[in-house]
Design a protein around this motif. Structure first.
Motif, PDB file in Angstrom:
ATOM      1  N   GLU A 156      43.698  72.761  80.948  1.00  0.00           N
ATOM      2  CA  GLU A 156      43.542  74.077  81.579  1.00  0.00           C
ATOM      3  C   GLU A 156      43.525  75.186  80.525  1.00  0.00           C
ATOM      4  O   GLU A 156      42.773  76.159  80.650  1.00  0.00           O
ATOM      5  N   GLN A 205      35.512  72.005  84.459  1.00  0.00           N
ATOM      6  CA  GLN A 205      36.676  71.201  84.111  1.00  0.00           C
ATOM      7  C   GLN A 205      37.042  70.264  85.251  1.00  0.00           C
ATOM      8  O   GLN A 205      36.678  70.490  86.413  1.00  0.00           O
ATOM      9  N   VAL A 247      49.830  75.669  85.692  1.00  0.00           N
ATOM     10  CA  VAL A 247      49.362  74.626  86.599  1.00  0.00           C
ATOM     11  C   VAL A 247      50.421  74.377  87.666  1.00  0.00           C
ATOM     12  O   VAL A 247      51.614  74.312  87.361  1.00  0.00           O
TER      13      VAL A 247
END
Length: 452
Positions: free
Chosen positions: A115, A131, A311
């Motif tokens: 990330e 991604q 995240v």
């Protein structure tokens, strides 16, 4: 194209039909031009769900059992192995995409590094970077990830393994331009037996690197350092060691993140990430290093990572009724748990608040699982923690080892999440900081959700 990729047998349909999606979930059919690929698992053979997939909108299926093709499937292709067919499709489709790909692997920090890398690359434009979505990093997840690439210019994908030979398969599909290896820890040591074996398997990511590709290896990790001389591809060190090509120095913890100097290509840049922890600074040097080798402007990449939001369930900071929760409940192994405890230790306390750690079992650690839990307890004993809560069977060893080394830390053990949440709701107070960490199967996110 699919027939070419899979070397499959054409059973039914129009060969000119455009296929826009593939799916392995009969309930999730993204478009009317989706082929359903039923996988055979240890307990369930998804060929039994082909009818459901067609009813839910799939145009057809790829099968290894021809007797399971329903009459209402407009397209059907026969193959020997449906999982291999999915992988062949992913590899074939990737070759049609004009995108430079970064692959991230390692025992700890894969998702956060992925990330952060995506955030750095988004300096060229958010819509131009692809991604991995969620945790699709396995033998079935990677080909699905590759099949989702559209017209992006740069991309970051995650590669996860749990057994010998797996990296050869997933990296081989990906056609990587850059590889990043995070940390060699003890995750999956039950299957791979030693950290040396884990390192060898992770380094097999180079088998998916293009000839002119490069690999970024953690210069702070002794296992990876030993591999540098064995690598065919161009390699770079990242981390905090003096000889790292991409290096962080003058690291300082701020109220809501980490600031540091980033060294690259003979220049020094001021950088900041809005997440806590020394380990995340190292992850950021990998992300910025990947941006450098892909030609992204360093200043713009550094600016771009300041928007990183973290995240979910990975050291997410939550404010609830005056107390703070560091939700790191997604998964756990000894290395990530120690890193998380260090984040708690370094967190600035306000007023009369307490530092509280809630730790649960760590799974898949093999014959030495109790030893690893004891080591966490001994590590916690050195931290400025006021209260250590444990939940589960193995985690009880953490508390026992901690109190044997430091009896000034209060210890409490629980056997389930409901009991844990009940205690926390009755006892957490304004100013407290609660750090939450355990293996995914322990579902500590249930405790976080139950906090009032």
């Amino acid at each position: 194209d699919i027939l070419i990729a899979t070397k499959g047998t054409f059973i039914r349909g129009d060969k000119a039909q455009r296929i826009t999606d593939v799916s392995i979930d009969s309930k999730s059919i993204p478009s009317e031009a989706t082929l359903f690929i039923p996988l055979k698992g240890e307990r369930v053979d998804a060929h039994r769900f082909i009818d459901n997939a067609i009813e839910n909108g799939a145009i057809g299926c790829i099968v290894s059992d021809l007797s399971k093709v329903p009459d209402n499937a407009q397209i059907a292709i026969g193959v020997a192995d449906t999982k291999k067919a999915l992988q062949d499709i992913g590899a074939y489709y990737r070759k049609t995409r004009d995108i430079k790909l970064v692959g991230v692997t390692g025992s700890v920090g894969k998702t956060t590094t992925r990330e952060l890398t995506a955030a750095a690359l988004m300096a060229i434009g958010r819509e131009d970077v692809y991604q991995t979505l969620g945790n699709r990093n396995s033998q079935t997840g990677v080909p699905l990830t590759l099949c989702d690439i559209a017209d992006e210019k740069l991309g970051v994908i995650e590669l996860g393994i749990s057994e010998e030979g797996e990296m050869d398969i997933i990296a081989g599909m990906a056609g990587l331009d850059v590889a990043i290896v995070t940390v060699i820890g003890v995750a999956h040591i039950q299957q791979l037996k030693s950290q040396e074996n884990i390192c060898r398997e992770k380094m097999a990511i180079t088998k998916g690197l293009k000839k002119d590709g490069c690999i970024l290896i953690n210069g702070d990790d002794s296992f990876q350092r030993a591999y540098r001389s064995k690598l065919y591809h161009k390699s770079y060190f990242y981390g905090t060691a003096e000889d790292c090509d991409f290096r962080a120095s003058d690291i300082r913890q701020q109220a809501d993140g980490m600031s540091f100097n980033f060294h690259a290509e003979g220049k020094i840049y001021e950088a900041y990430i809005p997440v806590m922890g020394m380990h995340n600074v190292v992850n950021a040097t990998a992300a910025l290093g990947a941006a450098c080798v892909l030609g992204v402007d360093v200043y713009e990449a550094i600016k771009s990572i300041t928007d990183f939001k973290g995240v979910k369930m990975r050291q997410q900071i939550l404010e609830i009724n005056g107390f703070t929760v560091i939700d790191d409940s997604y998964n756990a192994n000894p290395d990530s748990m120690k890193a998380g405890l260090k984040v708690l230790a370094d967190y600035e306390i306000k007023g009369n608040g307490r530092k509280i750690a809630l730790l649960a079992d760590m799974k898949e650690l093999g014959d030495d699982e109790v030893l690893y839990h004891n080591q966490i307890g001994e590590f916690a004993a050195k931290m400025p923690i006021d209260l250590l809560l444990t939940v589960g069977t193995l985690a009880e060893s953490i508390g026992k080892a901690c109190i044997s080394k430091n009896n000034s830390i209060s210890i409490m053990h629980f056997y389930d999440n409901a009991q844990t949440a009940e205690y926390l709701n009755a006892n957490l107070k304004a100013g407290d900081i609660l750090y939450v960490k355990g293996s995914r199967s322990m579902a500590l996110d249930e405790v976080v959700k139950a906090l009032k």
